[in-house]
Design a protein around this motif. Sequence first.
Motif, short mmCIF file in Angstrom:
data_model
loop_
_atom_site.label_atom_id
_atom_site.label_comp_id
_atom_site.label_asym_id
_atom_site.label_seq_id
_atom_site.Cartn_x
_atom_site.Cartn_y
_atom_site.Cartn_z
N PHE A 98 -22.71 -2.25 -1.40
CA PHE A 98 -23.18 -1.51 -0.23
C PHE A 98 -23.83 -2.43 0.81
CE2 PHE A 98 -22.71 1.69 -3.44
CZ PHE A 98 -22.20 2.77 -2.75
N SER A 99 -24.14 -3.66 0.42
CA SER A 99 -24.64 -4.63 1.39
C SER A 99 -23.49 -5.26 2.18
CB SER A 99 -25.45 -5.72 0.69
OG SER A 99 -24.61 -6.53 -0.12
N LEU A 100 -22.25 -5.04 1.72
CA LEU A 100 -21.08 -5.62 2.37
C LEU A 100 -20.29 -4.60 3.20
CD1 LEU A 100 -19.83 -7.68 -0.70
CD2 LEU A 100 -21.21 -8.50 1.23
N VAL A 101 -20.15 -3.40 2.67
CA VAL A 101 -19.43 -2.32 3.37
C VAL A 101 -20.20 -1.03 3.19
CG1 VAL A 101 -17.13 -3.35 3.13
CG2 VAL A 101 -17.94 -1.79 1.40
N ARG A 102 -20.01 -0.09 4.10
CA ARG A 102 -20.77 1.16 4.04
C ARG A 102 -20.38 2.02 2.84
NH1 ARG A 102 -24.50 2.60 3.07
NH2 ARG A 102 -24.83 4.80 2.91
N ASN A 103 -19.11 2.05 2.51
CA ASN A 103 -18.70 2.85 1.36
C ASN A 103 -17.67 2.11 0.52
OD1 ASN A 103 -17.95 4.80 -0.51
ND2 ASN A 103 -18.38 6.45 0.92
N PRO A 104 -18.14 1.33 -0.45
CA PRO A 104 -17.21 0.57 -1.29
C PRO A 104 -16.32 1.46 -2.16
CG PRO A 104 -19.45 0.35 -2.09
CD PRO A 104 -19.54 1.07 -0.79
N LEU A 105 -16.72 2.70 -2.39
CA LEU A 105 -15.87 3.59 -3.18
C LEU A 105 -14.58 3.88 -2.42
CD1 LEU A 105 -18.54 6.02 -4.63
CD2 LEU A 105 -17.63 3.93 -5.62
N TYR A 106 -14.68 4.04 -1.11
CA TYR A 106 -13.47 4.24 -0.28
C TYR A 106 -12.61 2.98 -0.29
CZ TYR A 106 -15.38 8.53 1.79
OH TYR A 106 -15.88 9.78 2.01
N VAL A 107 -13.25 1.82 -0.21
CA VAL A 107 -12.51 0.56 -0.25
C VAL A 107 -11.78 0.43 -1.58
CG1 VAL A 107 -12.72 -1.96 -0.20
CG2 VAL A 107 -14.05 -0.57 1.40
N GLY A 108 -12.48 0.76 -2.65
CA GLY A 108 -11.85 0.72 -3.98
C GLY A 108 -10.68 1.68 -4.08
N ASN A 109 -10.84 2.89 -3.57
CA ASN A 109 -9.74 3.87 -3.58
C ASN A 109 -8.55 3.36 -2.79
OD1 ASN A 109 -11.19 5.68 -5.11
ND2 ASN A 109 -11.80 6.94 -3.38
N PHE A 110 -8.83 2.71 -1.66
CA PHE A 110 -7.75 2.16 -0.83
C PHE A 110 -6.93 1.16 -1.64
CE2 PHE A 110 -6.26 -1.34 1.80
CZ PHE A 110 -5.38 -0.68 2.63
N PHE A 111 -7.59 0.18 -2.28
CA PHE A 111 -6.87 -0.84 -3.03
C PHE A 111 -6.17 -0.26 -4.26
CE2 PHE A 111 -9.54 -3.81 -0.59
CZ PHE A 111 -8.53 -4.63 -0.10
N LEU A 112 -6.79 0.71 -4.88
CA LEU A 112 -6.17 1.35 -6.04
C LEU A 112 -4.87 2.05 -5.63
CD1 LEU A 112 -8.16 3.25 -8.70
CD2 LEU A 112 -5.94 4.03 -8.01
N SER A 113 -4.92 2.85 -4.59
CA SER A 113 -3.73 3.58 -4.14
C SER A 113 -2.68 2.64 -3.57
CB SER A 113 -4.12 4.61 -3.08
OG SER A 113 -5.02 5.54 -3.62
N LEU A 114 -3.12 1.64 -2.83
CA LEU A 114 -2.19 0.64 -2.30
C LEU A 114 -1.45 -0.04 -3.45
CD1 LEU A 114 -1.07 -1.01 0.11
CD2 LEU A 114 -2.99 -2.58 -0.25
N GLY A 115 -2.16 -0.35 -4.52
CA GLY A 115 -1.54 -0.99 -5.68
C GLY A 115 -0.44 -0.14 -6.29
N LEU A 116 -0.64 1.16 -6.33
CA LEU A 116 0.40 2.05 -6.86
C LEU A 116 1.65 2.01 -6.00
CD1 LEU A 116 -1.83 5.09 -7.87
CD2 LEU A 116 -0.69 3.48 -9.42
N VAL A 117 1.47 2.01 -4.69
CA VAL A 117 2.61 1.95 -3.77
C VAL A 117 3.33 0.60 -3.91
CG1 VAL A 117 3.31 1.98 -1.34
CG2 VAL A 117 1.65 3.65 -2.18
N VAL A 118 2.57 -0.48 -3.92
CA VAL A 118 3.17 -1.82 -4.02
C VAL A 118 3.90 -1.98 -5.36
CG1 VAL A 118 2.64 -4.29 -4.19
CG2 VAL A 118 1.58 -2.90 -2.41
N ALA A 119 3.30 -1.54 -6.43
CA ALA A 119 3.91 -1.69 -7.76
C ALA A 119 5.26 -0.99 -7.85
CB ALA A 119 2.97 -1.18 -8.84
N SER A 120 5.44 0.06 -7.05
CA SER A 120 6.72 0.78 -7.07
C SER A 120 7.84 -0.05 -6.46
CB SER A 120 6.60 2.10 -6.31
OG SER A 120 6.55 1.87 -4.92
N GLY A 121 7.49 -1.06 -5.70
CA GLY A 121 8.50 -1.87 -5.03
C GLY A 121 8.90 -1.30 -3.68
N ALA A 122 8.24 -0.24 -3.25
CA ALA A 122 8.56 0.39 -1.96
C ALA A 122 7.78 -0.30 -0.86
CB ALA A 122 8.24 1.88 -2.02
N TRP A 123 8.13 -1.55 -0.59
CA TRP A 123 7.41 -2.36 0.39
C TRP A 123 7.41 -1.71 1.77
CZ3 TRP A 123 4.40 -6.09 -1.35
CH2 TRP A 123 4.70 -6.70 -2.56
N VAL A 124 8.45 -0.94 2.08
CA VAL A 124 8.54 -0.29 3.38
C VAL A 124 7.40 0.71 3.59
CG1 VAL A 124 10.08 1.58 2.64
CG2 VAL A 124 10.15 0.77 5.01
#
Length: 116
Positions: A84-110
């Motif tokens: 929280f000293s780095l970003v206002r809501n790290p839980l949102y940042v974590g959710n972003f990377f988690l969901s992004l990882g699912l999309v990337v892992a599928s191979g759907a780069w588009v």
Amino acid sequence: MDDKRLQLGEWLFKKRDYTPIPFIALALVLLALDIVKPSDLSVAVGVASILLGEGVRFWGVSHIGGISRTRSDATGGLISTGPFSLVRNPLYVGNFFLSLGLVVASGAWVLVPLFI
């Protein structure tokens, strides 16, 4: 114009738990139709992003405590330690990377630029 943006922002905030679902569903459809194929690279990058997201979320929850699991308007004091000293809501940042990882892992780069 600002009123419309405010309304959109409020709507997105209320639906924030569901915003990744269309991208993940589309990635699964593309996989099922054999339009995209995960590669070793996409799976490795996707899993790394998922682990990063979970790590950020874990770190954030360890600083915010149980208040993170409620939809109540009651809040504690301002948390300014750890992530929280780095970003206002790290839980949102974590959710972003988690969901992004699912999309990337599928191979759907588009879908990656659309998701971002």
